[in-house]
Design an enzyme around this catalytic site. Structure first.
Site, PDB file in Angstrom:
ATOM      1  N   ALA A  16       0.883  -1.221  -0.073  1.00 46.44           N
ATOM      2  CA  ALA A  16      -0.041  -0.055   0.177  1.00 46.44           C
ATOM      3  C   ALA A  16       0.915   1.286  -0.066  1.00 46.44           C
ATOM      4  CB  ALA A  16      -1.040  -0.197   1.245  1.00 46.44           C
ATOM      5  N   GLN A  47       0.061 -14.988   1.515  1.00 47.99           N
ATOM      6  CA  GLN A  47       0.203 -16.172   0.600  1.00 47.99           C
ATOM      7  C   GLN A  47      -0.899 -16.183  -0.454  1.00 47.99           C
ATOM      8  OE1 GLN A  47       0.190 -19.739   3.238  1.00 47.99           O
ATOM      9  NE2 GLN A  47       1.920 -18.899   4.439  1.00 47.99           N
ATOM     10  N   GLY A  48      -2.184 -15.461  -0.042  1.00 47.52           N
ATOM     11  CA  GLY A  48      -3.357 -15.380  -0.958  1.00 47.52           C
ATOM     12  C   GLY A  48      -2.733 -14.398  -2.100  1.00 47.52           C
ATOM     13  N   GLY A  49      -3.661 -14.460  -3.171  1.00 53.18           N
ATOM     14  CA  GLY A  49      -3.123 -13.602  -4.247  1.00 53.18           C
ATOM     15  C   GLY A  49      -4.029 -12.388  -4.547  1.00 53.18           C
ATOM     16  N   ARG A 276     -14.544 -16.779   5.937  1.00 50.74           N
ATOM     17  CA  ARG A 276     -13.499 -17.023   6.918  1.00 50.74           C
ATOM     18  C   ARG A 276     -13.984 -16.912   8.401  1.00 50.74           C
ATOM     19  NH1 ARG A 276      -8.086 -13.774   4.542  1.00 50.74           N
ATOM     20  NH2 ARG A 276      -7.471 -15.580   3.120  1.00 50.74           N
ATOM     21  N   GLU A 358      -4.273  -1.468   5.186  1.00 52.38           N
ATOM     22  CA  GLU A 358      -5.028  -2.156   6.201  1.00 52.38           C
ATOM     23  C   GLU A 358      -5.239  -1.192   7.367  1.00 52.38           C
ATOM     24  OE1 GLU A 358      -4.875  -6.180   9.068  1.00 52.38           O
ATOM     25  OE2 GLU A 358      -3.515  -5.839   7.643  1.00 52.38           O
ATOM     26  N   LEU A 375      -4.616  -7.542  -0.774  1.00 52.38           N
ATOM     27  CA  LEU A 375      -3.627  -7.248  -1.592  1.00 52.38           C
ATOM     28  C   LEU A 375      -4.132  -6.040  -2.745  1.00 52.38           C
ATOM     29  CD1 LEU A 375      -1.251  -9.966  -2.108  1.00 52.38           C
ATOM     30  CD2 LEU A 375      -0.845  -7.834  -0.592  1.00 52.38           C
TER      31      LEU A 375
END
Length: 481
Positions: A16, A47-49, A276, A358, A375
């Site tokens: 960011a 780890q996510g995209g 989640r 964030e 992201l």
């Protein structure tokens, strides 16, 4: 003699902050971060995209619907529509910056699926190392950008206010030396608050320092009670625990109890790929009942060194092999949907103070963030904010001024105790008496350190929202388990 233009000060070296700095050209930018080498951001651990509706039959409208459903419709609808519409261009911009997204033999993006998504729309780079790939590419761009001056090894501890406007920052380096920097604008890109909990997926620096600084200066906050817990971290000793990416479940991994029975059976139409908050509560419940929870990824095919190198390395470092055995898991504090209240351009309630990523809350995530929208928001929001700052007229430099101090930090022992307190009282499942008692502890010790005052504000927001919503589960108010 004409005075040099004051720089835009960006605090934070995650994606960011770097996206903001790059997009602010030609305005001069000073990019500040705690680590001397710029490391330590949560971005690098992601780890996510990047979620983007790029597949056949998918569209930004469907992406928006999934975002709203995951966020319990607490989202700002206009913000959601903007983010989802901006996603394809964000992926294209990142590719142009040098991010090598995973592609098939035909050159098309390999799109994965994660919890809460109704379609395959997650673009990855380096398998489960997308965050690190973004950080490398953007850092290379920042380090060659003539308008950006990077300075690591400093901590921002106070904001300069002049006639009610944020006009600078005071930083302290590792030797205790102070420097005052006047600024055309100050941007908080300092990440989240997960390190305030006993168990987290975040690095130690994600401790809410930027949010605490904004609150000390009088900036408005929003949705502080909404903290997302990732349901699948490796249950080993420590504070910052290795994350087991949701993409594992997208590839066929299953959540099971100690006997091998499915944990999510009959709990949600999406099963193991439920949002989640739903999965985190179920794993939390299984862990508290004593039997524990497990992730069985032994059915996943392909080369783990290519598909999931980060997970494989983390597991093997702890003597585990995810290809051959079930993995013990625990929920961990992961992402803060709340933060400094901003509009879509990153403006806070204090003129001259901005927030992005964030650290900010513009309402796009609602009560529970959809997987891989973080992201996306960091990059898209940073580019949008940078363009605003590039076009902004210089502010006046005169007037009555004062320093808004974040204050002293807690001792290591007190910080450890606070982390345990928040883990017990403000985890995936909450209850009125525990929240009240924890708030009283923080109120009584508010002068001990800024982390205690920040925790007090978080607990107050959790107490005031008396009904369950999204990631804020009030066990005493009918939270769906």
């Amino acid at each position: 003699m004409r005075r040099a233009r004051r720089p835009v000060v960006v605090i934070g070296s995650g994606v960011a902050g770097m996206a903001t700095a790059l997009a602010a050209a030609p305005a001069p930018v000073r990019l500040l971060c705690r680590a001397a080498d710029g490391s330590g951001s949560a971005s690098a651990l992601a780890q996510g995209g990047i979620a983007a509706a790029l597949g056949d039959g998918d569209g930004s409208g469907a992406h928006a619907r999934d975002t709203l459903e995951a966020g319990a419709n607490h989202n700002d609808v206009a913000a959601v529509r903007w983010l989802c519409a901006a996603a394809p261009d964000t992926v294209a911009w990142l590719a142009a910056q040098g991010v090598a997204f995973d592609r098939g033999p035909d050159g098309r993006l390999q799109l994965g699926r994660e919890g809460g998504h109704g379609a395959h729309r997650i673009a990855h780079a380096g398998g489960d190392a997308t965050g690190a790939a973004l950080v490398r590419a953007l850092r290379a761009q920042v380090q060659t950008a003539a308008h950006v001056q990077w300075r690591g090894g400093v901590d921002a501890e106070a904001l300069l206010l002049r006639d009610g406007r944020v006009a600078g920052v005071r930083v302290r380096d590792g030797q205790g030396r102070h420097e005052e920097i006047e600024a055309a604008a100050v941007v908080l890109a300092t990440g989240g608050i997960g390190a305030l909990w006993a168990h987290t997926s975040n690095p130690p620096g994600a401790d809410g320092a930027g949010l605490a600084l904004a609150l000390a200066a009088g900036a408005a906050a929003r949705d502080l009670e909404f903290v997302q817990f990732h349901p699948t971290a490796l249950a080993v000793e420590g504070h910052s625990l290795p994350l087991l990416t949701e993409a594992l479940r997208g590839a066929g991994a299953r959540l099971v109890d100690s006997t091998g029975e499915p944990l999510m059976r009959d709990l949600h139409p999406l099963g193991d790929l439920a949002p989640r908050d739903v999965v985190a509560r179920r794993v939390w419940q299984a862990c508290r009942q004593g039997g524990g929870a497990w992730l069985d990824a032994t059915s996943i095919e392909g080369d783990w060194r290519v598909r999931f190198p980060t997970v494989l390395a983390a597991c093997r470092a702890h003597g585990l092999d995810p290809r051959r055995e079930r993995l013990p898991i625990t929920p961990v504090a992961h992402f803060h949907m709340g933060g400094v209240a901003t509009d879509l351009d990153g403006r806070s309630s204090l003129p001259g103070l901005y927030a992005v990523g964030e650290a900010a809350c513009n309402g796009v995530h609602g009560a529970n963030r959809l997987a891989s929208n973080s992201l996306l928001e960091a990059v898209a929001g940073g580019r949008r904010l940078g363009a605003v700052l590039a076009a902004a007229a210089p502010a006046a430099g005169q007037g009555v001024h004062r320093w808004a101090e974040r204050g002293v930090s807690l001792s290591p022992e007190s910080l450890s105790a606070l982390r345990g307190l928040l883990w017990r009282a403000a985890g995936p499942v909450r209850e009125a008496v525990a929240l009240r008692d924890a708030w009283r502890v923080c109120a009584a010790a508010a002068d001990a350190g800024w982390q205690m005052r920040l925790a007090k504000a978080l607990l107050r927001a959790m107490r005031l929202r008396r009904r369950s919503l999204g990631a804020h589960c009030r066990e005493d108010r009918g939270c769906p388990m």
